[in-house]
Enzyme design. Structure first.
Site, mmCIF file in Angstrom:
data_model
loop_
_atom_site.group_PDB
_atom_site.id
_atom_site.type_symbol
_atom_site.label_atom_id
_atom_site.label_comp_id
_atom_site.label_asym_id
_atom_site.label_seq_id
_atom_site.Cartn_x
_atom_site.Cartn_y
_atom_site.Cartn_z
ATOM 1 N N ASP A 1 31.439 70.498 58.786
ATOM 2 C CA ASP A 1 31.910 71.862 58.577
ATOM 3 C C ASP A 1 30.751 72.787 58.216
ATOM 4 O OD1 ASP A 1 33.796 73.895 58.465
ATOM 5 O OD2 ASP A 1 35.167 72.780 57.168
ATOM 6 N N ASP B 1 40.844 77.159 62.623
ATOM 7 C CA ASP B 1 41.593 76.720 61.439
ATOM 8 C C ASP B 1 43.066 77.071 61.557
ATOM 9 O OD1 ASP B 1 39.553 75.498 60.072
ATOM 10 O OD2 ASP B 1 39.118 77.192 58.754
#
Length: 741
Positions: free
Chosen positions: A475, A541
């Site tokens: 990430d 997301d």
């Protein structure tokens, strides 16, 4: 591939280099000693030698009010060839601009590696020099097996005494005069890659990114064509910058020259300084990222060239089925424990999940997003040593027959962490007394510092070995701003990006079979630079399937289905609050690398059974989905979407019809099915999980072909008028197949 020589009508010496692969050809013309021009980028030519005539056909006349030369942009136009647009080469010595006029000294045509010696491509290498200014240039151009064209440049300081500051180098492809519309994408967190169109007029359209990654608002591609070009029609020209740091894409026209479509890295002052050469054997250089160009009939053909290239870099993705993945983030967030995640893993295995990924929250001090980044050691308060450790969970996941994955954010550091308290100089900062604005309670780890690099690499390396980690969710949740390295005192985005590539490359070398997902607050780092090493991208997301319809559609302009993380989430969506059916959520995740982002322990049994049926069906179709050609329908109705994949041999196809919103058409109009063999007959029928229209539609009579036996039609008819899709409610989708009969 060939080289031809002649003279122009005025007597200028000409050399033409011609390269061809996969139905695409490129011709580069060298007039005299000047830098070459790209004079043909399109369909193969029967007589390449005849392209020597392009000099006399295209060379511009002198015009009033200008210079004695009229701009005809070379591969790197400068003012020395009468280019009056944006500077595309910016170099200086001691703060003083250096104006270059390059002369070609050598031209080589051969083959060179694409990423490794195992993969090569026809390569044109041009070496040029401005000896008065002490600057040399090497330009490389490759036509890849997919039909992609890519180019890069190396810039050398040949001065034996003075430094050379490189402030920018932007390459480009020429556009034909009819390409007067530009398509790019924009977006933000939870809404990446929203399409936008605008005319290409005189002037410059620039899409920069200055946050250390391509980011949400970046355009994966900059596309040009005739106004109204679509997925299936009109010639389309696209560029993409294969780089994960600061960069830009641009389209530019000046009144006296053809339009250019290009891009390059954005460099901060002082970021790249080439020291004195000390002789030809000790030349220092700056290398640009690769600039990729793709051309095709419609966006789909141009996109499938990118797909083929990525598949050539990752051949194992086709031979090994992409495992159905469960990620724990929206299931438990930071509320981790052995008992909870072991139970979740067991439930996942029962419905067919093949990879189990523990997301953020497993490491020292990480009970929220306020602390812990950089302290890459297991939190023993949450995961005590023994039978309820993280190691024990990894073993249990493997025992259940699933791969084990773990979340990292290697480039970031929390001010509330042991590593920051011990090494505050490991954070990128504009100066000794101030840190950049925080994002998500974190700063950026200076991976250009060898000690910080070793700390991160050694921690990840040891944890992979300790638990047999099969997969890393990598990430990147913070903009890289005011990115000065305390160690060097210089801007560091370029070197930071190279360091990230280095960690990925070295981890995969040390642990064969390890896979990496590129995630950056969702889809903020998707590019051909990181995808040399990453095997998958997290598209967004937001797993709300209504939002995902276009996010995934426009991500597929660059990324093939098997590399796109597409998950079935909860309803209502955790990010939008929208309630949707399981059928829509599963159908929207079906064509990519399918996964689950959902607490299965709280799901009723009937929905678990339905999800299991979708997973079983995905496993039946994934080999075709992940080796075929992606297609999209150019439906004139903005309320509907038609997306599909056609097998490489044209024998099978799957299409998804999505009714995003209510439509002016009721019932929906017939939709043509792109990509089929017009000379073959196909049986078109719904997948069995989509047969029941009563739950999701309000048609008052049966749709006569919507039954197990379907209907048989010629591919030519299906590609022309197609079939009528069912009447379904807004925010619903169905999938149907077409099989050669």
């Amino acid at each position: 591939m060939g080289s031809y020589q002649s003279k122009s009508n005025p007597g200028v010496s000409l050399r033409l280099v011609y390269m061809e692969q996969s139905g695409l050809s490129l011709a580069v013309l060298f007039p005299g000693k000047g830098l070459p021009r790209i004079v043909h980028w399109g369909d193969p030519v029967a007589d390449p030698q005849a392209l020597l005539g392009t000099y006399d056909a295209l060379a511009p006349q002198r015009i009033s009010g200008g210079l004695d030369l009229t701009a005809w942009p070379s591969i790197l136009p400068t003012q020395s060839e009468a280019w009056t647009g944006q500077r595309r080469l910016c170099v200086s010595r001691g703060g003083v601009e250096v104006f270059c006029c390059f002369q070609v000294e050598s031209v080589d045509l051969g083959t060179a590696p694409v990423l490794s010696e195992d993969l090569t491509a026809p390569t044109l290498t041009v070496r040029a020099c401005d000896r008065d200014q002490g600057v040399a240039l090497t330009w490389r151009c490759q036509v890849l097996s997919s039909g992609l064209v890519r180019q890069r440049a190396d810039l050398f300081n040949m001065d034996a005494v003075k430094d050379l500051d490189v402030n920018g180098l932007e390459l480009a492809f020429p556009l034909p005069a009819e390409a007067t519309e530009i398509l790019t994408t924009t977006g933000h967190h939870l809404r990446e890659r929203s399409p936008q169109r605008q005319p290409l007029t005189v002037g410059r359209l620039e899409r920069p990114s200055l946050v250390g990654r391509p980011d949400f608002d970046s355009s994966l591609l900059m596309c040009a064509g005739r106004p109204g070009f679509g997925f299936e029609h009109d010639e389309v020209y696209t560029v993409h910058l294969g780089w994960s740091g600061n960069g830009l894409l641009s389209a530019e026209r000046i009144p006296s020259a053809p339009a250019l479509l290009g891009g390059g890295e954005i460099l901060m002052a002082g970021e790249i300084t080439l020291p004195p050469a000390g002789g030809h054997s000790d030349q220092s250089a700056y290398s640009t990222p690769w600039l990729y160009g793709s051309r095709g009939k419609g966006l789909d053909q141009a996109a499938n060239r990118y797909h083929a290239f990525l598949r050539s870099l990752h051949p194992g993705l086709a031979s090994r089925p992409r495992p159905v993945t469960l990620n724990t983030w929206e299931a438990v967030y930071f509320d981790q424990s052995y008992d909870k995640l072991a139970a979740l893993a067991e439930q996942a295995a029962r419905i067919g999940v093949e990879r189990f990924v523990v997301d953020d929250g497993w490491f020292q001090g990480r009970r929220s997003d306020e602390a812990g980044l950089g302290d890459w050691s297991i939190d023993r308060q949450v995961w005590p040593e023994g039978p309820k450790s993280l190691e024990a969970l990894a073993a249990r996941v493997h025992q259940l027959g699933m791969e084990f994955g773990l979340w990292f954010e290697p480039e970031m550091i929390s001010p509330d962490s042991n590593v920051f308290r011990d090494h505050p100089d490991w954070a990128l900062s504009p100066g000794p007394s101030r840190l950049p604005v925080e994002g998500r309670n974190q700063q950026v780890m200076d991976l250009t510092n060898p000690d910080a690099y070793a700390h991160v690499f050694d921690a990840m390396d040891s944890l992979i070995a300790l638990m047999g980690i099969d997969y890393i969710k990598w990430d990147h949740n913070r903009y890289v701003t005011e990115a000065r390295s305390p160690r060097s005192g210089r801007p560091a985005v370029h070197a930071q990006t190279e360091a990230v590539y280095g960690i990925m490359r070295d981890l995969k070398t040390r642990h064969p079979g390890l896979e990496i997902e590129s995630c950056a607050s969702g889809g903020a780092r998707i590019d051909l630079g990181v995808l040399q090493y990453a095997d998958r991208v997290w598209v967004s997301d937001c797993v709300d399937p209504v939002e995902r319809a276009d996010i995934q559609r426009y991500t597929s302009l660059l990324v093939p289905p098997e590399m796109m993380g597409e998950h079935v989430g909860d309803s209502p969506s955790h990010t939008t609050g929208r309630a949707t059916s399981l059928g829509l959520r599963a159908a929207m995740a079906f064509f990519g690398h399918m996964g689950v982002e959902w607490n299965l322990l709280a799901v009723p049994q009937d929905q678990l059974d339905e999800l299991g049926r979708w997973i079983d069906l995905y496993k039946q179709w994934r080999r075709m989905l992940h080796t075929g050609h992606v297609v999209h329908g150019d439906a004139p109705d903005p309320a509907v979407r038609l997306d599909g994949v056609v097998s490489a041999d044209g024998s099978q196809a799957l299409y998804r019809f999505t009714q995003l919103t209510s439509s002016v058409n009721y019932p929906p109009q017939p939709l043509a099915l792109p990509g089929l063999d017009p000379g073959a007959d196909y049986r078109v029928r719904p997948l069995n999980v989509c047969c029941d229209l009563d739950r999701i539609g309000n048609g008052q009579s049966p749709l006569t072909w919507w039954r197990p036996q379907g209907v048989v039609l010629p591919g030519a008819a299906l590609g022309a008028q197609g079939v009528r899709p069912p009447v379904i409610h807004p925010a619903e989708a169905v999938i149907f197949e077409a099989s050669r009969s």
